[in-house]
Scaffold this active site. Structure first.
Site, short mmCIF file in Angstrom:
data_model
loop_
_atom_site.label_atom_id
_atom_site.label_comp_id
_atom_site.label_asym_id
_atom_site.label_seq_id
_atom_site.Cartn_x
_atom_site.Cartn_y
_atom_site.Cartn_z
N GLN A 1 32.64 -28.03 -12.53
CA GLN A 1 32.13 -26.51 -11.93
C GLN A 1 33.62 -26.46 -11.05
OE1 GLN A 1 29.19 -25.27 -12.07
NE2 GLN A 1 28.10 -26.11 -13.68
N CYS B 1 20.96 -30.51 -17.00
CA CYS B 1 21.35 -31.92 -16.93
C CYS B 1 21.75 -33.14 -16.07
CB CYS B 1 22.71 -31.30 -18.29
SG CYS B 1 22.30 -30.21 -19.54
N HIS C 1 26.65 -35.21 -14.45
CA HIS C 1 26.08 -34.42 -15.40
C HIS C 1 25.66 -35.42 -16.44
CE1 HIS C 1 26.06 -31.51 -18.53
NE2 HIS C 1 25.48 -30.73 -18.24
N ASP D 1 35.54 -34.81 -12.94
CA ASP D 1 34.62 -34.01 -14.81
C ASP D 1 34.77 -31.76 -13.30
OD1 ASP D 1 33.24 -32.15 -15.45
OD2 ASP D 1 30.91 -33.14 -15.35
N LYS E 1 32.81 -21.70 -19.08
CA LYS E 1 32.57 -22.05 -17.61
C LYS E 1 33.15 -20.41 -16.06
CE LYS E 1 29.17 -25.88 -18.00
NZ LYS E 1 28.12 -25.48 -18.06
C1 LIG Z 1 29.63 -30.74 -13.60
C2 LIG Z 1 29.81 -30.82 -15.66
N1 LIG Z 1 30.12 -31.31 -16.21
C3 LIG Z 1 30.20 -30.81 -17.30
C4 LIG Z 1 29.12 -30.05 -17.73
C5 LIG Z 1 29.79 -29.63 -19.80
O1 LIG Z 1 30.29 -29.00 -19.68
P1 LIG Z 1 30.25 -28.35 -21.82
O2 LIG Z 1 28.37 -28.09 -22.16
O3 LIG Z 1 30.80 -27.34 -22.08
O4 LIG Z 1 31.23 -29.79 -22.19
C6 LIG Z 1 28.90 -28.74 -17.46
C7 LIG Z 1 27.84 -27.62 -17.58
O5 LIG Z 1 27.12 -28.28 -18.58
C8 LIG Z 1 28.82 -29.06 -16.22
O6 LIG Z 1 28.02 -28.28 -15.20
#
Ligand SMILES: Cc1ncc(COP(=O)(O)O)c(C=O)c1O
Ligand SMILES: Cc1ncc(COP(=O)(O)O)c(C=O)c1O
Ligand code: FES
Ligand code: FES
Lengths: 147, 417, 417, 147
Positions: free
Chosen positions: B212, B373, B132, B209, B235
Site C-alpha cells: 500500500q 483481508c 493483511h 509489506d 496496486k
Molecule cells: C497491505 C497489503 N499487503 C498485501 C496485499 C496482498 O497483495 P496481493 O493480493 O497483490 O498479493 C495487499 C493487497 O491485497 C495489501 O493491501
C-alpha cells in the site's frame, strides 16, 4: 434506484429494522451456527421441535439487510411446519434465489427476495439463515456455510 | 459541499487531473465509474496497456537463453523492467529485485526459502495486529511447521501500532520482524524505519509489506535498510500477476531456492542440481514477462509526474474526504493517524457495509465492503466489516462529493432518519 | 523442395493457414519472423490480446468480495475462465481447476502442499529421465527435505521411455509418478494413460506435465484418470504468467495450502486460520486476473477451429520438416517416436547449435539452441545442446523450407563442405 | 549476412576449425575449469608458469565458434606474457567485448572479436576462456563462470 428497490423491497427493510423472532431461546431442541465466509457474518439458529413440527424458531447474529430479513421471514414461515415441509420450502427458496424462478408452491412473503438472483454476490446473504436451519433440522453439527 | 469541491479543484490546479484522467481508458469510456477501490487494485493507464500489447504483438518470445532477435528483445525488456524497479525503490542494483506474481508470493517466498530453513522452536516471528492476511498466514504456516512462535505488536483503538511493550516483544528470540508499511484498512503509515533500526540492534531480519505504500510514496529501501521489501504491480497502475521482492544480496545467496524449475538452475543432473545466480535463482519457470514489462511502464508513468504534487494532491483529497464523511449522520471513521495514506474505512449506523456498497454501486460509486483481508483488525474493533474508500491521484473531489451524496441517499433509501 | 512445399500447401488447403495467420498481429507486422520456437512460447492471436485489453480498459477491478458492478464483472470473467479450462481438458467441473502462474508453479504446488506433508524416508518418487527441469527440481528439493528417494524411468537412445524395468521402478514404495506427457526435446508422446493405470494399481498418485501436450492435442483428464495435471497458458496462445493445475477434489481437500494470504482463507484469527473452499484454498492473493481471462480467450480460439484439422496439419508439417531436415549433410535428428508432437531437436556436424541459431536468426528464422531445460536428456545423449525447431498451426511448409535453406547457408557460412 | 560476418570473421572460423594450443598438458603449474551456464559448455585450461611468465598454455572443451576461437587466439597471445601483462590483456579484452571499444593497447588478433558486443547473448562465449585463464593465473580454485 428502481432496480435496487426490487432487491430491497420495503418489506425487507421493515424486517431488517424489526426482525421477527430475533433473540436467544432457553430450551431449544437443536441449534446451529451459520457463517458467510464472503463477509464474515454469523448467525445462530435455535429450533424447538415437537414431534416432527417446528414449535418455535429464533435467531441471533450479525448480517446485512438481506440476510436479516431473510432470516426473519423464514422464522415466521417455518413456525408450525413439519420438518419435511420445512426442507421442501428450503429447496424452493434456494431455487428461487439462485435462478429467479418463482416456484409453484406457496412461498408467501419470501417472494420479496426473488430479486436476489440478479446479485450473485448477495445470494449467500439470502440463503445463510436457510442453510443454518436446514442443518438444525437435520441435526447436523458442522457450521453451515453458504455453499 | 459543491462550493468546497470547486475550491478544492482550483487549489489543485497545479496537478492537471483532467490530463491524468485522459491517460486512463476506463475513465474515458461511455460510463465512467467513480472508482474508489484503489487499495484493492488500481485502474491502468494507456501506456501500461500498450507496453503489454507491444510485447504480445511484436516480440512475444521467451526470455533468457534465446539466440534470436525477438528473444533478445524480450529479455532486454524484461531485465530493463528489473532495472526500473531497482531505481524506483532505490535498490543498489537490479540483482536485488526478484519478480514474483504479487506481494503475497513475495512474502511466501521469504517464509518458505528463508523461514522453513532458519526457524526452530523457541524462535519468534514478530508481526503486527494490523497486517493483511498475506503477511499473517505465511507466518502462521511456517510457525506451525517449524515450531517457532508467532507474536503480534498490538494496535490501538484508533489504528496505530501500540509500541508500549515493544522491548519485550522485540527480543533476542525474535528472528524476523514482518510489518505492513501503510495499513490497507486505516491508512496508517507505520514507523517502519524506527522498527527496522530496533530489529537490527538485536539481529532480527526485517520484512516490509509495502503493497500500500509503494503506490503512493517515494520509497527508499537503501535508507530504510530493511532485508526484504514486497509489493504488487496491480496496486500501482501495473498489470495483475506481477509483484516484487527486494531482498538483500547476502540473504539471497544464503537462502534456499523457493520453487524449482527452468531458469533458476545452473546445472542439473539426475542426482542433484546447482542454482543460478541471484536473483534468477528465485525465478523458476517462464517468468511473468508481459507483466514485468507492464510494471516497468507503470513505474515510468508515475515517475514522469511530479511526485510531490501527486502526494499533495492525494493528501488533500483524503483530508477533504474525511471532512466530508464526518458530516454524515451516524458516521464512524476508523483510524486517525497522521501521516496516513489515501484510504478511509468507515461505518454508517444502521446500514451494514455490504448494503451500503450495494446502494453506492447503484450510484456508480465503487467502494469495498468487508474485512479487507485483515480480520484481526476487525476482531480488535469488534466488528465484522467496514466500508472502505481509497483514492488514487486520478480521483477528484467531485467524486468524493458523489460518494458522500450517495451515502446520504443510502441512508434515506434504507429508511434511516 | 519448392515443388514439395507447394504440394504440401495444397494438400493442407482444408485448413486455411492464411486466415489463421491473419489472426496473429505479429505475423502481419512489417517484418514477419519465421517463428519456430513454439515449444518455448507461442505467438498470441488478436482475440487473446483484446480480451486482456478489455479487462484493463473496461473493468480492471479486483475479484471476489466486490459488491460493485465492475468487480462482479471481473469475478465472473475470472471464474468463467475456470469453467472454460475445465471444459477444455474435460475436468468434471471448475472446482478441479487451480490457477497458477505456470506449469512450474503448478508442479511446485503439488511438491509443497502434498509432497512435504506426505513423503517420508523410504518413500519413492518416480519421474522419467525425459523430464523438463520443472518436473525434476521440485522433486529433488522435496526428496532432499523429506528423505524420500527420487527415481527415474530411463530413456532409450531414440527418445522413448525404457519401460523394461518398470515393475521394479514402480513398486509399493512409489508414492507418486510424475511424468511428461509430450517431450519438449524429442516430441515423444509418452504412454501416460498406461503408466497412470499401473500407478493406480499400486496406489501411487500421478502427475502429468502437460505443458507440451495441451497446446497440440485434445486432452481428457477424466479419461486419463490422473490425480494432477499441469500446463501453461503462454505455450498455447495465451498470456505469460498463467498456468493450470488440475487436481482431484479429494486431494485438494486433504492437501495443506501452498501459499498463504488473501482469498485462500475462510477465517483468520491471530492464533490460527481456516481455509477457503477448494480450489480457492490454493489461490493466495490477488489472482492473475487478466491472465486467466486471456487464457480463456486462447482456449476459445483453439476450440473455434476444427481440432482434427489442426492436428493433421501440424502432423504433416512435422513430417515434412523431418523429411526435409534429413536431406541436410551432417544432420542428426534426436528421437523418432510415433506418435509425436511438432518439435524436432537436431544437430548439424561441425556447427555448434548456438552458432547455428545465430546464423538462422540472420535469416529471420527463430529456433532455440540449448539444453531445453532438460539436462538429463543431454547427459544421456552425451551432448551439451541441440537446436530445436517447434511448430504451431500458424507455421507453413514454406517456413520449413526457409529453415532448411538457412541451415544449408549456415553450413556454407561456417566454411563446411 | 554482412552483419554476421562482422561477428564471425574468417579468422574466427579458422581458429574454430583448427584451434591452436588445443589439448591437455602433462605438467601444468595451474589448471582451471570454466563453465558457461547459458549453454552448458565447459572448458579446461592448463597453464605452465615459469617465474611470472606464461611458458605454456593449452585448453580443451566444448563450445561454439566464438568461444573456441577466443580461447585459441587467447592462448597464442598469452604465451610469453607476464602474469601482470596477461591480466591487463584480460581487462582490455573484457572491455572490448562488452562495450565495443577498441582499446588503445595492443590487442592484436583479438580485435576480430570486437563485433561480439552487439550480441549480448554471445559475450559470455567470448569471455569464457578469459575468465578461466584469469582464475588459473590468480590461482583460484572455483569454476570460472562467465559472470
Ligand atoms: C497491505 C497489503 N499487503 C498485501 C496485499 C496482498 O497483495 P496481493 O493480493 O497483490 O498479493 C495487499 C493487497 O491485497 C495489501 O493491501
Ligand atoms: C514439458 C515442459 N514442462 C514444464 C515447462 C515449464 O513451463 P513454464 O515455464 O511455463 O512454467 C515447460 C516449458 O518450459 C515444458 O516444456
Ligand atoms: S453481507 Fe454478510 S450476510 Fe449479507
Ligand atoms: S554457446 Fe556455449 S560457449 Fe558459446
Amino acid at each position: 434506484m428502481d432496480d435496487l428497490r426490487e432487491l430491497y423491497q420495503e418489506l425487507i427493510l421493515d424486517h431488517n429494522q424489526n426482525p421477527h423472532n430475533y433473540g436467544e431461546m432457553d430450551d431449544p431442541t437443536a441449534t446451529a451456527d451459520g457463517f458467510n465466509p464472503l463477509c464474515g457474518d454469523r448467525l445462530t439458529l435455535y429450533l424447538r421441535m415437537s414431534d416432527e413440527v417446528v414449535e418455535d424458531i429464533k435467531f441471533v447474529g450479525s448480517g446485512c439487510a438481506i440476510s436479516k430479513a431473510s432470516a426473519s421471514i423464514m422464522t415466521t414461515l417455518l413456525k408450525g411446519k413439519t420438518r419435511k415441509e420445512a426442507i421442501t420450502l428450503f429447496e424452493m427458496f434456494h431455487k428461487m434465489v439462485t435462478t429467479g424462478e418463482l416456484p409453484e408452491g406457496d412461498l408467501g412473503k419470501l417472494a420479496v427476495l426473488s430479486g436476489v438472483y440478479k446479485y450473485p454476490a448477495r445470494v449467500k446473504c439470502a440463503v445463510l439463515a436457510w442453510h443454518t436451519s436446514k442443518n438444525a433440522l437435520e441435526g447436523k453439527e458442522s457450521v453451515a456455510k453458504t455453499e | 459541499m459543491i462550493t468546497m469541491a470547486t475550491k478544492e479543484d482550483q487549489s489543485s490546479a497545479t496537478l492537471d487531473v483532467n490530463a491524468i484522467r485522459h491517460d486512463f481508458p476506463i475513465l474515458s469510456g461511455s460510463t465512467v465509474p467513480i472508482y474508489l477501490d484503489n487499495a484493492a487494485t488500481t485502474l491502468k493507464p494507456a501506456s501500461v496497456i500498450s507496453a503489454i500489447n507491444k510485447y504480445y504483438e511484436e516480440y512475444s518470445a521467451n526470455v533468457h537463453r534465446s539466440i534470436y532477435a525477438l528473444g533478445e528483445k524480450a529479455t532486454k525488456a524484461y531485465e530493463d523492467a528489473r532495472e526500473k524497479t531497482a531505481r524506483f525503490i532505490n535498490a543498489p542494483d537490479s540483482s536485488h529485485i526478484i519478480f514474483t506474481s504479487g506481494t503475497t508470493e513475495a512474502i511466501n517466498l521469504v517464509a518458505y526459502a528463508w523461514g522453513r530453513y532458519n526457524l526452530k522452536p523457541g524462535d519468534e516471528i514478530l508481526i503486527t495486529e494490523m497486517e493483511h492476511h498475506s503477511n499473517i498466514i505465511p507466518w502462521q504456516l511456517v510457525a506451525r511447521d517449524t515450531g517457532a512462535t508467532l507474536r503480534y505488536i498490538p494496535i490501538t483503538e484508533n489504528g496505530s501500532l501500540d509500541l508500549s511493550n515493544i522491548d519485550e516483544l522485540l527480543n533476542p528470540k525474535t528472528k524476523i520482524v514482518a510489518m505492513i508499511h501503510q495499513s490497507n484498512v486505516f491508512g496508517t503509515l507505520n514507523p517502519v524505519a524506527q522498527l527496522i533500526a530496533k530489529a537490527k540492534d538485536i539481529g532480527a531480519l526485517t520484512l516490509v509489506d509495502a503493497a500500500q505504500s509503494v503506490p503512493h510514496l517515494p520509497v527508499d529501501v537503501a535508507a530504510l535498510d530493511c532485508d526484504f521489501f514486497a509489493f504488487s504491480g496491480h496496486k500501482m497502475l501495473g498489470p495483475t500477476g506481477i509483484g516484487v521482492l527486494y531482498a538483500r544480496l547476502e540473504l539471497q545467496e544464503a537462502m534456499e531456492p523457493f520453487q524449482g524449475g527452468g531458469e533458476m538452475i545452473q546445472q542439473v543432473t539426475m542426482d542433484s542440481s546447482t542454482w543460478n545466480d541471484v536473483p534468477w535463482k528465485f525465478e523458476a519457470g517462464t517468468p511473468n514477462i508481459a507483466q514485468a514489462i507492464g510494471l516497468g511502464a507503470a513505474m515510468e508513468y508515475i515517475t514522469s509526474k511530479d511526485r510531490t504534487l501527486l502526494i499533495q494532491y492525494e493528501k488533500r483529497l483524503t483530508n477533504y474526504a474525511i471532512k466530508s464523511l464526518q458530516d454524515i449522520t451516524g458516521m464512524t471513521i476508523y483510524g486517525d493517524s497522521d501521516p496516513r495514506g489515501p484510504v478511509i474505512s468507515f461505518n454508517v449506523d444502521g446500514i451494514h457495509p455490504h448494503d451500503l456498497a450495494q446502494v453506492l454501486d447503484q450510484h456508480n460509486v465503487a467502494v469495498r465492503a468487508g474485512h479487507h483481508c485483515a480480520q484481526p483488525i476487525m476482531n480488535r474493533l469488534g466488528i465484522t466489516a467496514t466500508t472502505r474508500a481509497s483514492f488514487f491521484f486520478y480521483n477528484t473531489s467531485k467524486e468524493i462529493d458523489s460518494l458522500c451524496e450517495s451515502i446520504e441517499d443510502a441512508r434515506k433509501f434504507m429508511g434511516l432518519k
